[in-house]
Design an enzyme around this catalytic site. Structure first.
Site, short mmCIF file in Angstrom:
data_model
loop_
_atom_site.label_atom_id
_atom_site.label_comp_id
_atom_site.label_asym_id
_atom_site.label_seq_id
_atom_site.Cartn_x
_atom_site.Cartn_y
_atom_site.Cartn_z
N ARG A 115 -8.82 -0.83 -2.79
CA ARG A 115 -10.27 -0.47 -2.64
C ARG A 115 -10.65 0.91 -2.88
O ARG A 115 -9.76 1.75 -2.31
CB ARG A 115 -10.89 -1.04 -1.63
CG ARG A 115 -11.03 -2.57 -1.38
CD ARG A 115 -11.56 -3.03 -0.37
NE ARG A 115 -10.97 -2.86 0.94
CZ ARG A 115 -10.97 -1.76 1.85
NH1 ARG A 115 -12.19 -0.91 1.76
NH2 ARG A 115 -10.35 -1.53 3.30
N TYR A 264 -7.89 -4.36 -9.24
CA TYR A 264 -7.10 -4.71 -7.84
C TYR A 264 -8.07 -5.78 -6.89
O TYR A 264 -9.45 -5.64 -7.36
CB TYR A 264 -7.09 -3.47 -7.02
CG TYR A 264 -6.69 -3.57 -5.64
CD1 TYR A 264 -5.64 -3.93 -5.33
CD2 TYR A 264 -7.89 -3.41 -4.79
CE1 TYR A 264 -5.49 -4.29 -3.80
CE2 TYR A 264 -7.83 -3.89 -3.50
CZ TYR A 264 -6.51 -4.16 -2.89
OH TYR A 264 -6.25 -4.46 -1.60
N LYS A 273 -14.74 -9.07 -0.51
CA LYS A 273 -15.56 -8.30 0.36
C LYS A 273 -16.89 -7.99 -0.29
O LYS A 273 -17.94 -7.88 0.43
CB LYS A 273 -15.02 -6.81 0.41
CG LYS A 273 -13.30 -6.92 1.09
CD LYS A 273 -13.55 -7.33 2.50
CE LYS A 273 -12.39 -7.11 3.41
NZ LYS A 273 -11.22 -7.84 3.20
N HIS A 293 -16.56 -9.23 9.30
CA HIS A 293 -15.13 -9.21 8.85
C HIS A 293 -14.19 -9.61 10.02
O HIS A 293 -13.42 -8.81 10.70
CB HIS A 293 -14.70 -7.46 8.49
CG HIS A 293 -13.54 -7.12 8.00
ND1 HIS A 293 -12.83 -5.84 8.22
CD2 HIS A 293 -12.42 -7.86 7.41
CE1 HIS A 293 -11.65 -6.01 7.62
NE2 HIS A 293 -11.60 -6.98 7.18
N SER A 315 -8.34 -3.50 8.32
CA SER A 315 -7.35 -3.96 7.37
C SER A 315 -6.03 -3.38 8.02
O SER A 315 -6.03 -2.15 8.31
CB SER A 315 -7.69 -3.62 6.13
OG SER A 315 -8.81 -4.19 5.61
N CYS A 317 -4.51 -3.94 10.53
CA CYS A 317 -4.11 -3.83 12.07
C CYS A 317 -3.81 -5.19 12.73
O CYS A 317 -4.05 -5.31 13.90
CB CYS A 317 -5.34 -3.46 12.72
SG CYS A 317 -5.80 -1.81 12.24
N ASP A 340 -9.60 -13.33 7.65
CA ASP A 340 -10.15 -12.21 7.41
C ASP A 340 -11.57 -12.23 7.44
O ASP A 340 -12.40 -11.24 8.08
CB ASP A 340 -9.68 -12.12 5.95
CG ASP A 340 -10.31 -10.46 5.30
OD1 ASP A 340 -10.10 -9.64 6.13
OD2 ASP A 340 -10.39 -10.26 4.20
N ARG A 437 0.32 -6.86 -1.98
CA ARG A 437 -0.57 -8.07 -1.37
C ARG A 437 0.20 -9.48 -1.76
O ARG A 437 0.85 -9.59 -2.67
CB ARG A 437 -2.03 -8.20 -1.91
CG ARG A 437 -2.90 -6.75 -1.48
CD ARG A 437 -3.31 -7.13 -0.16
NE ARG A 437 -4.03 -6.04 0.52
CZ ARG A 437 -5.09 -6.14 1.41
NH1 ARG A 437 -5.21 -7.20 1.94
NH2 ARG A 437 -5.75 -4.92 1.89
#
Length: 655
Positions: A115, A264, A273, A293, A315, A317, A340, A437
């Protein structure tokens, strides 16, 4: 494979040469012609006449600007997907991972791997609607605003002719189960077949969505990789993009997202998002619900009681690991609703209910393994698109954190053959990019919750906030009340991650794990959360903060994490049931000595250090949060949040 798509393309090219001029819209079978202001477009898949007037006009208007060669209306079918994947393979965009069933590997241009927060903007007439005004000229960190006139200029410099020579794909998609009162519908237009294949995994896509939509309004999503044909220079890794001119723009007044220059996922899968959090947050504010989130999990105790928990982490974590946990505590079971994003709304009985608006997992690969997340590893064995991971010579995938297969060679994400493990922190020398990913269907998860597609959502009884805090922050604590819980979310700080373009590990403020995803002024967002307490007859969830990542003075993790985190969920479960197993501390309620179930824990844990509250650390924490609130939120900080900070400061001073 005999590809109908290729045959349609040949047919449409012939038809294209036979028509010109202006006029209305005419469609003949599958292949059709759209005449719009002297520009002719060929419909090579789908029936344009079946589109509702609102959708039809949106496609026409954007096709006029972007000038694609052909238009493909996606139906979401297996056959369509197979043909698009075959086309992507033929073009060198993806390659099959032959060790698995229907798994594919894409390698992006190294300039397009994450991102791009610096190029992600919200455009509203009034800047303060989008972001607070920073104090004393401080650099704002809570979003990026652009005026409508400046944005229009930026879009006009990019989108006209951006799809020349390419196909515009029309993707009807539903965020949430199709037809659910909690779901929302979008239409994405893109010139990337990779995006189509990924959106088919991440959303509910196809004809049923159009049937449900009718002629109602929808979120408009326009995406272009920004490389019309013929390209001026060859694409790197067959991945066309325009990173120098990338922009991801949100226009709330139009219910619209415009993304240019990046392929991406976080920038191009616009249901994720962009829709689900940024525009979704604005819609949620206006309609009185929450777009967050957050993962959603269900946990069942040995007595058969089940509770659902939502949890917010930045993200990388451990969100996906927690959502798919295998508990170590006997008799406990965890099931995954989502990893997510959560859309949450109070029902008529005052219960907060949540859905996962997505249909897939877009997970960070490095660190995922049979030891850390066996359920994720089982999920990705088929029907998965991998991006920027390493490839093994026997047709498998590999990344940091996995056991290195014996007797095979490894090709890293930069196409370096015969890669060998090394200690380099240079991402170019790693097996997989730190933000590589997997994009995989949620339905394949072995512990997917039976109610994960429930149209009414699952009842949320606890909300957890957390992040990577190597020092000072205890394993778990509970807020004193809802207002204090909102403060805990507002004051979240965490080490930075690889999901955005930030380099290095620094402690960053990440309120609600939403800092990159706010769609409107953070101060107003806090007021919206606080307003939930004023609703009649609501049953507010308890709020907790967790930290799996605290380290000792020797730099070693104090808590084993992963499946052992079930011990923390057990304590939260008991607190929801009003068990007297907590004691008050200056920062919230923490477990009483002996209240955390450590039976069978293989590693010795220093509970005293794990729950210690160093006064010096918390004094600095209060100062850091106050400075952040003053500089970043300024006059828009709600009084209730300011009073919670004052209360923490007083309690810490008496430690």
């Amino acid at each position: 494979m005999t590809c109908i798509y290729a045959r349609l393309l040949r047919t449409s090219t012939k038809v294209l040469k036979q028509f010109s001029g202006t006029g209305g819209i005419s469609v003949n079978g599958v292949s059709g012609i759209i005449h719009k202001n002297s520009r002719t477009f060929s419909v090579i898949h789908g029936d344009f006449n079946r589109l509702a007037p609102n959708v039809k006009k949106y496609v026409e208007d954007k096709a006029k600007v972007c000038q694609p060669e052909t238009i493909h209306i996606c139906d979401g079918s297996d056959r369509e997907n197979e043909e698009l994947l075959a086309m992507l393979q033929k073009g060198g965009v993806i390659k099959p991972l032959k060790k698995y069933k229907n798994c594919w590997l894409a390698r992006t241009d190294p300039a397009d791997v994450a991102r791009v927060e610096s190029k992600t903007i919200i455009s509203t007439p009034n800047q303060r609607d989008t972001i607070p005004t920073p104090k004393n000229g401080a650099n704002g960190q809570l979003g990026k605003w652009m005026s409508p006139s400046d944005l229009q200029k930026a879009l006009d410099e990019r989108f006209p002719g951006s799809m020349k020579g390419r196909t515009m794909y029309v993707i009807p998609f539903s965020m949430g189960p199709v037809g659910s009162p909690l779901s929302k519908i979008g239409i994405q237009l893109t010139d990337s077949a990779y995006v189509v294949a990924s959106m088919r995994i991440m959303t509910r896509m196809g004809r049923p969505v159009l049937d449900t939509l009718g002629n109602n309004d929808f979120v408009r999503c326009l995406h272009s990789i920004g490389q019309p044909l013929p390209m001026k220079k060859p694409a790197v890794n067959n991945w066309p993009c325009d990173p120098d001119r990338t922009i991801i723009a949100h226009i709330p007044e139009n219910n619209e997202i415009c993304s240019f220059g990046s392929g991406y996922g976080g920038n191009s899968l616009l249901g994720k998002k962009c829709f689900a959090l940024r525009l979704g947050g604005i819609i949620a504010r206006d309609e009185g619900w929450l777009a967050e989130h957050m993962l959603i999990l269900g946990i069942t105790n040995p007595k058969g009681e089940k509770k659902y928990i939502a949890a917010a982490f930045p993200s990388a974590c451990g969100k996906t690991n927690l959502a798919m946990m295998n508990p170590t505590l006997p008799g406990y079971k965890v099931e995954c609703v989502g990893d997510d994003i959560a859309w949450m709304r109070f029902d008529s009985e005052g219960r907060l209910r949540a859905i996962n608006p997505e249909a897939g997992f877009f997970g960070v690969a490095p660190g995922t393994s049979d030891s850390t997340n066996p359920n994720a590893m089982a999920t990705i064995q088929e029907n998965t698109i991998f991006t920027n991971v390493a490839e093994t010579s026997d047709g498998g995938f590999y990344w940091e954190g996995m056991d290195l297969p014996k007797g095979v060679r490894v090709i890293n994400w930069r196409n370096k053959e015969d890669w060998v493990p090394n200690s380099s922190k240079d991402k170019n020398e790693m097996a997989a990019h730190p933000n590589s990913r997997f994009c995989t269907p949620a339905s394949q998860c072995p512990i997917i919750d039976p109610a994960w597609e429930s149209s009414e959502g699952v009842p949320i009884e606890a909300i957890m906030f957390g992040g990577r805090r190597p020092k000072g922050v205890p394993l778990v604590y509970e807020s004193f009340n809802w207002q204090h819980g909102v403060f805990l979310g507002a004051a979240m700080r965490s080490e930075s991650t690889s999901a955005a373009e930030h380099e290095g590990k620094v402690i960053m403020h990440d309120p609600f794990a939403m800092r990159p995803f706010f769609g409107y002024n953070f101060g107003h967002y806090l007021s919206h959360w606080l307003s939930m307490e004023r609703r009649p007859n609501v049953k507010l969830p308890k709020v907790f903060h967790v930290n799996w990542f605290r380290k000792s003075s020797e730099g070693k993790f104090l808590w084993p994490g992963f499946g052992e985190n079930a011990r923390v969920l057990d304590w939260i479960f008991r607190r929801i049931n009003k068990e007297d197993c907590a004691t008050e501390s200056p920062i919230g309620f923490i477990p009483k000595p002996g209240a955390l179930n450590l039976d069978g824990l293989k590693e010795k844990v220093d509970m005293e250090e794990l729950f210690s509250l160093p006064k010096d650390f918390w004094s600095k924490e209060v100062d850091a949060v106050k400075k952040y609130f003053d500089e970043q939120v300024n006059d828009d900080l709600p009084e209730e949040v300011a009073s919670e900070l004052d209360g923490l400061k007083k309690r810490v001073s008496h430690m």
